[in-house]
Scaffold this motif. Sequence first.
Motif, PDB file in Angstrom:
ATOM      1  N   ALA A   1       0.825  -1.218   0.000  1.00 44.76           N
ATOM      2  CA  ALA A   1       0.000   0.000   0.000  1.00 44.76           C
ATOM      3  C   ALA A   1       0.852   1.258   0.000  1.00 44.76           C
ATOM      4  O   ALA A   1       0.542   2.235  -0.689  1.00 44.76           O
ATOM      5  N   ASP A   2       1.932   1.241   0.776  1.00 44.37           N
ATOM      6  CA  ASP A   2       2.822   2.414   0.825  1.00 44.37           C
ATOM      7  C   ASP A   2       3.425   2.690  -0.548  1.00 44.37           C
ATOM      8  O   ASP A   2       3.512   3.845  -0.981  1.00 44.37           O
ATOM      9  N   ASP A   3       3.853   1.624  -1.254  1.00 46.91           N
ATOM     10  CA  ASP A   3       4.434   1.777  -2.591  1.00 46.91           C
ATOM     11  C   ASP A   3       3.445   2.416  -3.555  1.00 46.91           C
ATOM     12  O   ASP A   3       3.790   3.309  -4.333  1.00 46.91           O
ATOM     13  N   VAL A   4       2.189   1.927  -3.505  1.00 47.46           N
ATOM     14  CA  VAL A   4       1.162   2.437  -4.429  1.00 47.46           C
ATOM     15  C   VAL A   4       0.874   3.908  -4.134  1.00 47.46           C
ATOM     16  O   VAL A   4       0.784   4.729  -5.052  1.00 47.46           O
ATOM     17  N   ALA A   5       0.754   4.254  -2.842  1.00 41.86           N
ATOM     18  CA  ALA A   5       0.493   5.654  -2.470  1.00 41.86           C
ATOM     19  C   ALA A   5       1.648   6.557  -2.900  1.00 41.86           C
ATOM     20  O   ALA A   5       1.430   7.671  -3.393  1.00 41.86           O
ATOM     21  N   GLU A   6       2.881   6.077  -2.724  1.00 38.04           N
ATOM     22  CA  GLU A   6       4.055   6.855  -3.163  1.00 38.04           C
ATOM     23  C   GLU A   6       4.011   7.104  -4.663  1.00 38.04           C
ATOM     24  O   GLU A   6       4.319   8.206  -5.138  1.00 38.04           O
ATOM     25  N   THR A   7       3.631   6.070  -5.422  1.00 34.25           N
ATOM     26  CA  THR A   7       3.584   6.191  -6.881  1.00 34.25           C
ATOM     27  C   THR A   7       2.519   7.194  -7.316  1.00 34.25           C
ATOM     28  O   THR A   7       2.731   7.970  -8.254  1.00 34.25           O
ATOM     29  N   VAL A   8       1.369   7.187  -6.638  1.00 34.05           N
ATOM     30  CA  VAL A   8       0.330   8.180  -6.935  1.00 34.05           C
ATOM     31  C   VAL A   8       0.885   9.585  -6.714  1.00 34.05           C
ATOM     32  O   VAL A   8       0.734  10.469  -7.568  1.00 34.05           O
ATOM     33  N   LEU A   9       1.534   9.797  -5.575  1.00 37.26           N
ATOM     34  CA  LEU A   9       2.122  11.107  -5.273  1.00 37.26           C
ATOM     35  C   LEU A   9       3.144  11.527  -6.326  1.00 37.26           C
ATOM     36  O   LEU A   9       3.137  12.661  -6.806  1.00 37.26           O
ATOM     37  N   MET A  10       4.035  10.592  -6.692  1.00 39.89           N
ATOM     38  CA  MET A  10       5.075  10.904  -7.675  1.00 39.89           C
ATOM     39  C   MET A  10       4.479  11.316  -9.012  1.00 39.89           C
ATOM     40  O   MET A  10       4.926  12.277  -9.645  1.00 39.89           O
ATOM     41  N   ASN A  11       3.453  10.589  -9.444  1.00 36.61           N
ATOM     42  CA  ASN A  11       2.850  10.898 -10.741  1.00 36.61           C
ATOM     43  C   ASN A  11       2.071  12.211 -10.713  1.00 36.61           C
ATOM     44  O   ASN A  11       2.021  12.921 -11.718  1.00 36.61           O
ATOM     45  N   VAL A  12       1.495  12.546  -9.557  1.00 36.73           N
ATOM     46  CA  VAL A  12       0.830  13.851  -9.415  1.00 36.73           C
ATOM     47  C   VAL A  12       1.872  14.962  -9.486  1.00 36.73           C
ATOM     48  O   VAL A  12       1.715  15.959 -10.201  1.00 36.73           O
TER      49      VAL A  12
ATOM     50  N   TYR B   1      11.964  10.987  -1.705  1.00 34.10           N
ATOM     51  CA  TYR B   1      11.360  12.237  -1.248  1.00 34.10           C
ATOM     52  C   TYR B   1       9.849  12.083  -1.083  1.00 34.10           C
ATOM     53  O   TYR B   1       9.258  12.617  -0.142  1.00 34.10           O
ATOM     54  N   ALA B   2       9.224  11.345  -2.010  1.00 35.78           N
ATOM     55  CA  ALA B   2       7.782  11.082  -1.900  1.00 35.78           C
ATOM     56  C   ALA B   2       7.502  10.235  -0.660  1.00 35.78           C
ATOM     57  O   ALA B   2       6.506  10.455   0.043  1.00 35.78           O
ATOM     58  N   ARG B   3       8.403   9.278  -0.380  1.00 34.13           N
ATOM     59  CA  ARG B   3       8.228   8.407   0.789  1.00 34.13           C
ATOM     60  C   ARG B   3       8.307   9.219   2.094  1.00 34.13           C
ATOM     61  O   ARG B   3       7.484   9.034   2.993  1.00 34.13           O
ATOM     62  N   THR B   4       9.286  10.110   2.163  1.00 32.41           N
ATOM     63  CA  THR B   4       9.435  10.942   3.363  1.00 32.41           C
ATOM     64  C   THR B   4       8.207  11.825   3.577  1.00 32.41           C
ATOM     65  O   THR B   4       7.694  11.955   4.702  1.00 32.41           O
ATOM     66  N   PHE B   5       7.717  12.410   2.491  1.00 35.05           N
ATOM     67  CA  PHE B   5       6.519  13.261   2.564  1.00 35.05           C
ATOM     68  C   PHE B   5       5.320  12.440   3.031  1.00 35.05           C
ATOM     69  O   PHE B   5       4.536  12.885   3.887  1.00 35.05           O
ATOM     70  N   LEU B   6       5.182  11.232   2.495  1.00 38.67           N
ATOM     71  CA  LEU B   6       4.057  10.367   2.852  1.00 38.67           C
ATOM     72  C   LEU B   6       4.112   9.987   4.332  1.00 38.67           C
ATOM     73  O   LEU B   6       3.083   9.983   5.021  1.00 38.67           O
ATOM     74  N   LYS B   7       5.305   9.681   4.845  1.00 39.80           N
ATOM     75  CA  LYS B   7       5.437   9.305   6.247  1.00 39.80           C
ATOM     76  C   LYS B   7       5.083  10.483   7.162  1.00 39.80           C
ATOM     77  O   LYS B   7       4.483  10.292   8.233  1.00 39.80           O
ATOM     78  N   ASP B   8       5.461  11.692   6.739  1.00 39.87           N
ATOM     79  CA  ASP B   8       5.103  12.878   7.524  1.00 39.87           C
ATOM     80  C   ASP B   8       3.583  13.059   7.570  1.00 39.87           C
ATOM     81  O   ASP B   8       3.015  13.387   8.621  1.00 39.87           O
ATOM     82  N   LEU B   9       2.935  12.842   6.433  1.00 37.10           N
ATOM     83  CA  LEU B   9       1.470  12.942   6.383  1.00 37.10           C
ATOM     84  C   LEU B   9       0.820  11.869   7.245  1.00 37.10           C
ATOM     85  O   LEU B   9      -0.149  12.124   7.965  1.00 37.10           O
TER      86      LEU B   9
END
Length: 343
Positions: free
Chosen positions: A169-180, A244-252
């Motif tokens: 799930a974390d990988d998929v959420a990171e990929t969504v963020l990256m593509n946005v 960078y997307a992973r770090t942002f996601l963990k902060d959220l």
Amino acid sequence: MPAQCSSCTEKRAVLKRPKTGHSLCKECFFWAFEEEVHQTIVAAELFKSGETVGIAASGGKDSTVLAHVMKLLNERYSYGLELMLISVDEGITGYRDDSLETVKRNQQQYELPLKIVSYEELYGWTMDAIVKQVGLKNNCTFCGVFRRQALDRGAVMLKVDKICTGHNADDVAETVLMNVLRGDIARLRRCTAISTSSEGEGVVPRCKPLKYAYEKEIVLYAYFKKLDYFSTECIYSPNAYRGYARTFLKDLESIRPSTIMDIIHSGENLSVREGVKMPVQGTCSRCGYISSQALCKSCVLLEGLNRGLPKLGIGKHHRLHDKILSQQPLTEKEERKLKSVDF
């Protein structure tokens, strides 16, 4: 007073599930985790009885848990699948050679066939050699492109019907963020898909049985099950954009625990406005692999490496594809521009 398991109410709880907040004993956690993966597989109809399924095995926690759970569920629910392990050797000394030893142990532990394909035999390059040419800024671009194609080639060699990967799930959420963040509409549209159909010759359908499993729970499952996995991060990925997307996601997530699933559901429900031009899927005129350009990304990257112009595959150089196809030499101006671009 120690908390009791909120499921069986008999045993002492050993963990609080990051996904639901429930306090569970080990046995109840194992059952809940496995059943959720089973429900994901059944709901999405990921497999059919009699299929040969290749498990992408890197030796890391995700692929090791995937192999363990797939073997267990295949036997528990009689999926009727023939399972195999497929590994890619990128040629990273001190990282991939060590993790492949873990994969080989997994092969013996789970009694599954194993196929290892390497960048060196497929492309004539190892990641160690590529990094010497391109440095650490864009090396992950090369690795990601080559690994996807290498995995398909390994699957074709084994004649598997599908590949399942350990994306969580974390990988998929990171990929969504990256593509946005990159404005990549084409990838944003399909990155949340739990399975992909075959898109061309030599391309094997893929699926993500762990799509809704949190990374934290995968780690807990591997720890309590005492699974044998490799936990070192790739030595060439400190500057990867995904980090960078992973770090942002963990902060959220620290502020809002449901962030991961919220982002996935948002990605699943996104739609593209009518009239938006999307890439047309075709095949590479050189190797036959899927591509929206005359040459696939892998061939362009390889051409740049072999010509001593590794920057050729980074950025938009589609105007040079015709020259590459016809083996024409680049002009001094073109070579100078490629060599002068900040990598």
